[in-house]
Design a protein around this motif. Structure first.
Motif, PDB file in Angstrom:
ATOM      1  N   ASP A 197       5.162   3.728 -11.473  1.00  0.00           N
ATOM      2  CA  ASP A 197       5.378   2.805 -10.347  1.00  0.00           C
ATOM      3  C   ASP A 197       5.328   1.376 -10.875  1.00  0.00           C
ATOM      4  O   ASP A 197       4.850   1.117 -11.993  1.00  0.00           O
ATOM      5  N   THR A 255      -8.916  -0.356 -15.028  1.00  0.00           N
ATOM      6  CA  THR A 255      -8.152  -1.340 -14.247  1.00  0.00           C
ATOM      7  C   THR A 255      -7.964  -0.918 -12.785  1.00  0.00           C
ATOM      8  O   THR A 255      -7.318  -1.608 -12.017  1.00  0.00           O
ATOM      9  N   LYS A 261       7.439   9.018  -2.726  1.00  0.00           N
ATOM     10  CA  LYS A 261       7.683  10.453  -2.505  1.00  0.00           C
ATOM     11  C   LYS A 261       8.757  10.683  -1.441  1.00  0.00           C
ATOM     12  O   LYS A 261       8.528  11.371  -0.450  1.00  0.00           O
ATOM     13  N   VAL A 274      -8.148   4.411 -18.843  1.00  0.00           N
ATOM     14  CA  VAL A 274      -7.229   3.665 -17.977  1.00  0.00           C
ATOM     15  C   VAL A 274      -7.828   3.417 -16.587  1.00  0.00           C
ATOM     16  O   VAL A 274      -7.316   2.598 -15.824  1.00  0.00           O
ATOM     17  N   ARG A 284       5.475   1.709  -5.348  1.00  0.00           N
ATOM     18  CA  ARG A 284       4.033   1.979  -5.339  1.00  0.00           C
ATOM     19  C   ARG A 284       3.659   2.787  -4.116  1.00  0.00           C
ATOM     20  O   ARG A 284       4.196   2.561  -3.048  1.00  0.00           O
ATOM     21  N   LYS A 318       1.452  21.605  -8.654  1.00  0.00           N
ATOM     22  CA  LYS A 318       2.135  21.380  -7.374  1.00  0.00           C
ATOM     23  C   LYS A 318       2.841  20.035  -7.421  1.00  0.00           C
ATOM     24  O   LYS A 318       2.251  19.026  -7.818  1.00  0.00           O
ATOM     25  N   THR A 329      -3.268   8.104 -13.889  1.00  0.00           N
ATOM     26  CA  THR A 329      -3.990   6.841 -14.087  1.00  0.00           C
ATOM     27  C   THR A 329      -4.944   6.491 -12.955  1.00  0.00           C
ATOM     28  O   THR A 329      -5.638   5.487 -13.039  1.00  0.00           O
ATOM     29  N   THR A 330      -4.968   7.287 -11.881  1.00  0.00           N
ATOM     30  CA  THR A 330      -5.982   7.062 -10.838  1.00  0.00           C
ATOM     31  C   THR A 330      -7.036   8.155 -10.956  1.00  0.00           C
ATOM     32  O   THR A 330      -6.789   9.212 -11.562  1.00  0.00           O
ATOM     33  N   ASP A 342       3.765  13.357  -8.261  1.00  0.00           N
ATOM     34  CA  ASP A 342       4.396  14.283  -7.317  1.00  0.00           C
ATOM     35  C   ASP A 342       5.918  14.154  -7.325  1.00  0.00           C
ATOM     36  O   ASP A 342       6.632  15.155  -7.358  1.00  0.00           O
ATOM     37  N   GLU A 400       2.824   5.970  -1.374  1.00  0.00           N
ATOM     38  CA  GLU A 400       3.486   7.145  -0.795  1.00  0.00           C
ATOM     39  C   GLU A 400       5.008   6.978  -0.689  1.00  0.00           C
ATOM     40  O   GLU A 400       5.753   7.956  -0.674  1.00  0.00           O
ATOM     41  N   GLY A 402      -1.127   9.883  -8.167  1.00  0.00           N
ATOM     42  CA  GLY A 402      -0.626  11.145  -7.630  1.00  0.00           C
ATOM     43  C   GLY A 402       0.761  11.035  -7.033  1.00  0.00           C
ATOM     44  O   GLY A 402       1.543  11.999  -7.081  1.00  0.00           O
ATOM     45  N   THR A 403       1.115   9.876  -6.501  1.00  0.00           N
ATOM     46  CA  THR A 403       2.444   9.753  -5.885  1.00  0.00           C
ATOM     47  C   THR A 403       3.526   9.793  -6.959  1.00  0.00           C
ATOM     48  O   THR A 403       4.527  10.503  -6.817  1.00  0.00           O
TER      49      THR A 403
HETATM   50  N1  LIG Z   1       0.170  17.655  -6.395  1.00  0.00           N
HETATM   51  C1  LIG Z   1      -1.094  17.802  -6.042  1.00  0.00           C
HETATM   52  O1  LIG Z   1      -1.692  18.844  -6.304  1.00  0.00           O
HETATM   53  C2  LIG Z   1      -1.796  16.689  -5.344  1.00  0.00           C
HETATM   54  C3  LIG Z   1      -3.184  16.749  -5.142  1.00  0.00           C
HETATM   55  C4  LIG Z   1      -3.811  15.669  -4.539  1.00  0.00           C
HETATM   56  C5  LIG Z   1      -3.064  14.581  -4.120  1.00  0.00           C
HETATM   57  N2  LIG Z   1      -1.722  14.567  -4.310  1.00  0.00           N
HETATM   58  C6  LIG Z   1      -0.902  13.432  -3.885  1.00  0.00           C
HETATM   59  O2  LIG Z   1      -1.307  12.294  -4.619  1.00  0.00           O
HETATM   60  C7  LIG Z   1      -1.016  11.128  -3.865  1.00  0.00           C
HETATM   61  C8  LIG Z   1      -2.186  10.199  -3.954  1.00  0.00           C
HETATM   62  O3  LIG Z   1      -2.365   9.822  -5.289  1.00  0.00           O
HETATM   63  P1  LIG Z   1      -3.138   8.492  -5.698  1.00  0.00           P
HETATM   64  O4  LIG Z   1      -4.360   8.360  -4.886  1.00  0.00           O
HETATM   65  O5  LIG Z   1      -3.276   8.520  -7.174  1.00  0.00           O
HETATM   66  O6  LIG Z   1      -2.166   7.347  -5.201  1.00  0.00           O
HETATM   67  P2  LIG Z   1      -1.047   6.408  -5.894  1.00  0.00           P
HETATM   68  O7  LIG Z   1      -0.225   7.138  -6.840  1.00  0.00           O
HETATM   69  O8  LIG Z   1      -0.346   5.780  -4.768  1.00  0.00           O
HETATM   70  O9  LIG Z   1      -1.900   5.306  -6.641  1.00  0.00           O
HETATM   71  C9  LIG Z   1      -2.727   4.443  -5.923  1.00  0.00           C
HETATM   72  C10 LIG Z   1      -2.525   2.990  -6.310  1.00  0.00           C
HETATM   73  O10 LIG Z   1      -3.189   2.724  -7.528  1.00  0.00           O
HETATM   74  C11 LIG Z   1      -2.337   1.987  -8.412  1.00  0.00           C
HETATM   75  N3  LIG Z   1      -2.751   2.384  -9.744  1.00  0.00           N
HETATM   76  C12 LIG Z   1      -2.574   3.588 -10.305  1.00  0.00           C
HETATM   77  N4  LIG Z   1      -3.207   3.643 -11.489  1.00  0.00           N
HETATM   78  C13 LIG Z   1      -3.762   2.444 -11.697  1.00  0.00           C
HETATM   79  C14 LIG Z   1      -4.550   1.891 -12.740  1.00  0.00           C
HETATM   80  N5  LIG Z   1      -4.957   2.613 -13.780  1.00  0.00           N
HETATM   81  N6  LIG Z   1      -4.928   0.594 -12.627  1.00  0.00           N
HETATM   82  C15 LIG Z   1      -4.581  -0.126 -11.554  1.00  0.00           C
HETATM   83  N7  LIG Z   1      -3.861   0.346 -10.522  1.00  0.00           N
HETATM   84  C16 LIG Z   1      -3.471   1.611 -10.592  1.00  0.00           C
HETATM   85  C17 LIG Z   1      -0.958   2.381  -8.005  1.00  0.00           C
HETATM   86  O11 LIG Z   1      -0.019   1.399  -8.353  1.00  0.00           O
HETATM   87  C18 LIG Z   1      -1.080   2.580  -6.520  1.00  0.00           C
HETATM   88  O12 LIG Z   1      -0.881   1.349  -5.847  1.00  0.00           O
HETATM   89  C19 LIG Z   1      -0.695  11.602  -2.461  1.00  0.00           C
HETATM   90  O13 LIG Z   1       0.681  11.491  -2.236  1.00  0.00           O
HETATM   91  C20 LIG Z   1      -1.102  13.067  -2.458  1.00  0.00           C
HETATM   92  O14 LIG Z   1      -0.304  13.852  -1.595  1.00  0.00           O
HETATM   93  C21 LIG Z   1      -1.086  15.597  -4.915  1.00  0.00           C
END
Ligand SMILES: NC(=O)c1ccc[n+]([C@@H]2O[C@H](COP(=O)([O-])OP(=O)(O)OC[C@H]3O[C@@H](n4cnc5c(N)ncnc54)[C@H](O)[C@@H]3O)[C@@H](O)[C@H]2O)c1
Ligand SMILES: [Zn+2]
Length: 469
Positions: A174, A299, A206, A296, A201, A269, A256-257, A236, A203, A232-233
């Protein structure tokens, strides 16, 4: 020899729900004699022939297994080739002193003379190192290797080496994550990097539009790998695009989250959303590598950390370990081991994997009632866990201490959503499972039960306690 393959293999097999085959034991059964006797009376050459035959047979079987190969098995080219083509080879690391201590009493023909034993250890080592994709000391390590998961501080920089094969790689991140980590990832991918792609960035990534754009932009052939770098977005959508592009190419993910490291990037998945709801289109597509670099997380904004903490607490409750008390690297590793094990035992979500929904029935109802705007998933899960734990205390006799501890750690504020709307959303979950709400609750710390049906009034009351009017 003496590395503990048999013990470790049996334990890992149990943990990932596969049959365990110890090649040495099969040889003994087949020959009707112990290995020292076979060695003595038939000679080493004959022994190696049976060993190769059994190894080929086991490695060729269609049924997935955990296999402990004998120490000399890698001497056979056919075995090495099958290992490359059909297996994930894990080298069990052991100190030569320790290996000798364990082996000398065993009566094994090649462990009678210490000098000879050490010479063999050194002689075989390079072949082992070349064949192995991962190194293990514990059953946890084997579980992670079986899932293609690597947890290591600094692993982002090793991405190029960790990626299997030698095809091209398309990097997807993203816009925000790209700004922080793309340069490192590009450098690590080196000459394998074919293209870099940016997704929105959050949801918004997706969506069918974003997936379509990625399909059009990609220039990979069938041997290529999509590499998702982000939360996760990103994982996915990139995983879904990999599952469908050219009828499926490999994908790897660098989460990275905290949410992605402990949850989203593990289990295969992938999904995009439809206007009607989240994750309605997707595929099961296990990443060839999940490269988790806890560094990571430095940050990551606090709010995103909190979102991840809810999933960490969920995992800890299921595993029966206070994972939330551990430092990042260890916490992420323990969570990854747990989820990898559950998902390998139930890769297509037809049974046991349901336990991962602890707290999520309520969470999804609250998110739907809030229209996904007013409440984060992490906050909804914190509330959902609270409701699930209260019901577990009331109906399954869960110790109140656990519920209170979780309340203290997550301390979620109730949300201002319409209770009737949330109840209705819970009911829609109900339709999906033939007329009844089926909950995941805890019998005890580390003892989840799924498919629990409770009186409607109690479920509604638990939901009401999460909402303020
Ligand atoms: N496939 C699966 O099994 C599964 C399981 C759980 C959740 N999910 C999906 O995951 C998504 C949620 O994932 P998320 O919480 O990681 O959200 P995300 O991917 O939207 O990330 C959250 C925010 O953090 C920022 N970011 C990411 N890494 C960073 C870093 N290291 N430093 C600074 N900023 C950073 C991103 O730019 C974003 O704004 C949902 O869509 C959910 O449905 C999927
Ligand atoms: Zn969740």
């Amino acid at each position: 020899m003496g590395a503990g393959k048999s013990t470790l293999g049996a334990e890992a097999a149990e943990r990932i729900g596969r049959e365990f085959v110890d090649v040495d034991r099969v040889i003994e059964e087949r020959a009707g004699d112990s290995i020292p006797v076979i060695f003595e009376s038939w000679g080493e050459t004959a022994f190696r022939e049976i060993e190769e035959e059994v190894a080929i047979e086991t490695l060729s079987s269609a049924e997935p297994k955990v296999i402990a190969l004998g120490g000399g098995s890698l001497g056979a080219e056919s075995t090495r080739r099958l290992l490359r083509e059909r297996a994930t080879a894990v080298r069990v690391e052991v100190d030569p002193d320790e290996a000798w201590r364990r082996s000398r009493e065993s009566g094994r023909p090649l462990a009678r003379d210490e000098e000879e034993f050490r010479r063999l250890y050194e002689e075989r080592r390079p072949t082992y190192e070349e064949a192995a994709e991962a190194v293990a000391r514990t059953a946890d390590d084997v579980v992670l290797a079986a899932g293609g998961v690597q947890v290591q501080v600094g692993s982002l920089e090793l991405l190029g080496d960790l990626l299997p094969g030698d095809g091209g790689a398309a990097l997807v991140a993203d816009a925000h994550v790209a700004g922080i980590y793309s340069a490192d990832a590009q450098l690590a991918l080196g000459r394998r990097l074919v293209s870099t792609h940016t997704v929105p960035r959050g949801e918004e990534a997706k969506s069918a539009e974003v997936a379509e754009r990625l399909w059009e932009e990609l220039r990979l052939d069938r041997g290529g790998t999509v590499v998702a770098l982000g939360g996760g977005t990103t994982g996915d959508v990139a995983g879904f695009v990999a599952a469908t592009y050219l009828r499926g190419v490999a994908w790897a993910v660098v989460p990275t989250t905290l949410v992605a490291q402990v949850d989203a990037a593990i289990g295969g998945k992938t999904a995009i959303d439809l206007p009607d709801g989240k994750n309605l289109v997707g595929a099961f597509h296990w990443p060839v590598r999940t490269v988790i670099d806890p560094a990571v997380l430095a940050t990551l904004p606090d709010s995103e950390r909190r979102a991840g903490l809810s999933e960490v607490v969920k995992t800890g409750l299921l595993a029966g370990e206070r994972l939330w008390e551990l430092p990042d690297a260890e916490l992420v590793r323990r969570c990854a081991v747990f989820k990898t094990g559950v998902c390998l035992r139930d890769p297509h979500d037809r049974g046991e994997r349901a336990v991962l929904n602890l707290g999520h029935t309520f969470a999804h109802a609250l998110e739907a009632a809030a229209g996904y705007e007013e409440i984060t998933h992490g906050h909804a899960v914190a509330l959902g866990l609270q409701a699930a734990l209260r019901l577990s205390v009331e109906h399954l006799g869960l110790d109140t201490g656990v519920a209170e501890e979780v309340d203290r750690i997550l301390a979620p504020e109730p949300v201002a959503v319409d209770l009737d709307r949330a109840w209705e959303a819970l009911g829609r979950d109900k339709k999906a499972t033939a007329g009844r709400v089926k909950l995941v609750l805890l019998q005890a710390f580390g003892k989840p039960v799924s498919g629990v049906e409770l009186p409607e009034a109690d479920v509604r009351e638990a939901l009401a306690s999460l909402v303020h009017g």
